[in-house]
Motif scaffolding. Structure first.
Motif, short mmCIF file in Angstrom:
data_model
loop_
_atom_site.label_atom_id
_atom_site.label_comp_id
_atom_site.label_asym_id
_atom_site.label_seq_id
_atom_site.Cartn_x
_atom_site.Cartn_y
_atom_site.Cartn_z
N TYR A 59 0.85 -1.19 0.00
CA TYR A 59 0.00 0.00 0.00
C TYR A 59 0.88 1.24 0.00
N VAL A 60 0.40 2.28 -0.67
CA VAL A 60 1.06 3.57 -0.60
C VAL A 60 0.02 4.65 -0.33
N SER A 61 0.45 5.66 0.38
CA SER A 61 -0.38 6.84 0.58
C SER A 61 -0.12 7.75 -0.61
N VAL A 62 -1.18 8.07 -1.34
CA VAL A 62 -1.08 8.92 -2.52
C VAL A 62 -1.72 10.26 -2.18
N ALA A 63 -0.91 11.31 -2.16
CA ALA A 63 -1.43 12.65 -1.89
C ALA A 63 -1.69 13.34 -3.21
N THR A 64 -2.95 13.74 -3.40
CA THR A 64 -3.34 14.57 -4.55
C THR A 64 -3.68 15.94 -3.98
N PHE A 65 -3.83 16.92 -4.86
CA PHE A 65 -3.94 18.29 -4.36
C PHE A 65 -5.20 18.98 -4.86
N ARG A 66 -5.92 19.60 -3.91
CA ARG A 66 -7.10 20.41 -4.24
C ARG A 66 -6.65 21.69 -4.95
N THR A 93 -7.01 24.53 -3.95
CA THR A 93 -6.47 25.43 -2.92
C THR A 93 -5.03 25.07 -2.55
N GLY A 94 -4.55 23.90 -3.05
CA GLY A 94 -3.21 23.45 -2.72
C GLY A 94 -3.16 22.49 -1.55
N VAL A 95 -4.31 22.28 -0.90
CA VAL A 95 -4.38 21.36 0.23
C VAL A 95 -4.24 19.92 -0.26
N SER A 153 -14.22 9.42 -8.69
CA SER A 153 -13.62 9.67 -7.38
C SER A 153 -13.08 11.10 -7.26
N GLY A 154 -12.97 11.55 -6.03
CA GLY A 154 -12.35 12.84 -5.77
C GLY A 154 -10.91 12.84 -6.23
N LYS A 155 -10.23 11.69 -6.07
CA LYS A 155 -8.83 11.59 -6.49
C LYS A 155 -8.70 11.88 -7.98
N ALA A 156 -9.56 11.26 -8.81
CA ALA A 156 -9.51 11.49 -10.26
C ALA A 156 -9.80 12.95 -10.59
N LYS A 157 -10.77 13.53 -9.90
CA LYS A 157 -11.12 14.94 -10.13
C LYS A 157 -9.92 15.84 -9.81
N ARG A 158 -9.28 15.58 -8.65
CA ARG A 158 -8.12 16.40 -8.27
C ARG A 158 -6.98 16.22 -9.27
N LEU A 159 -6.77 14.98 -9.75
CA LEU A 159 -5.68 14.74 -10.70
C LEU A 159 -5.94 15.40 -12.05
N ARG A 160 -7.20 15.52 -12.44
CA ARG A 160 -7.52 16.22 -13.70
C ARG A 160 -7.17 17.70 -13.57
N ASN A 161 -7.28 18.25 -12.36
CA ASN A 161 -6.95 19.66 -12.12
C ASN A 161 -5.47 19.90 -11.88
N PRO A 177 -1.85 17.45 -11.92
CA PRO A 177 -1.28 16.11 -12.11
C PRO A 177 -0.13 15.76 -11.16
N SER A 178 0.12 16.60 -10.15
CA SER A 178 1.20 16.32 -9.21
C SER A 178 0.73 15.40 -8.09
N VAL A 179 1.59 14.45 -7.70
CA VAL A 179 1.29 13.55 -6.58
C VAL A 179 2.52 13.38 -5.72
N THR A 180 2.28 12.98 -4.48
CA THR A 180 3.34 12.57 -3.58
C THR A 180 2.97 11.18 -3.08
N LEU A 181 3.91 10.24 -3.19
CA LEU A 181 3.68 8.86 -2.76
C LEU A 181 4.58 8.53 -1.58
#
Length: 138
Positions: free
Chosen positions: A15-22, A24-26, A50-58, A60-64
């Motif tokens: 498992y990994v924690s995937v941080a996507t960004f709103r 607002t940058g949160v 999902s919210g994750k897909a919505k945030r990634l469309r806005n 594309p940066s992630v932190t794993l």
């Protein structure tokens, strides 16, 4: 992580924690499965609703970062950053789907069932219909 291939290292995690960004940058972190892809990339699956897909469309940066099933980050691990490309069909989507099934086996249909129960009465919520290909930095 110094040296080596961060994609190979992170993709060996269960498992990994995937941080996507709103907008607002949160950051919003969710635990997910992860698989290795060609070219040092990694992949995961999500729902297009999902919210994750919505945030990634806005954004594309992630932190794993390695985590447990609940997304609690493992102590002593280092986060890695990446850029996402979303795919819904074709060879990249098929590669992610087949590798998830190979790595997680029986957990895939069980999770699909639990996901459908969780979304009962909430309208259509497609399961794992979007592939997330991540090119890691560093």
């Amino acid at each position: 992580m110094t040296g080596g291939n961060p994609g190979k290292t992170i993709s060996q995690e269960k498992y990994v924690s995937v941080a996507t960004f709103r907008k607002t940058g949160v950051a919003v972190a969710t635990a997910t499965w992860i698989v290795p892809l060609d070219g040092g990339r990694v992949g995961l699956l999500t729902s297009s609703a999902s919210g994750k897909a919505k945030r990634l469309r806005n954004n594309p940066s992630v932190t794993l970062q390695p985590s447990d099933v609940r997304g609690r980050v493992k102590a002593g691990t280092t986060p890695v950053t990446g850029t996402v490309e979303l795919v819904t069909s074709g060879p990249d989507f098929e590669a992610i789907t087949s590798k998830v099934k190979a790595k997680y086996g029986l957990m895939v249909p069980i999770t699909r069932l639990l996901d459908s129960v969780r979304h009962l009465g909430k309208g259509p919520y497609p399961y794992a219909d979007t592939g997330v290909m991540i090119t890691l930095q560093g």
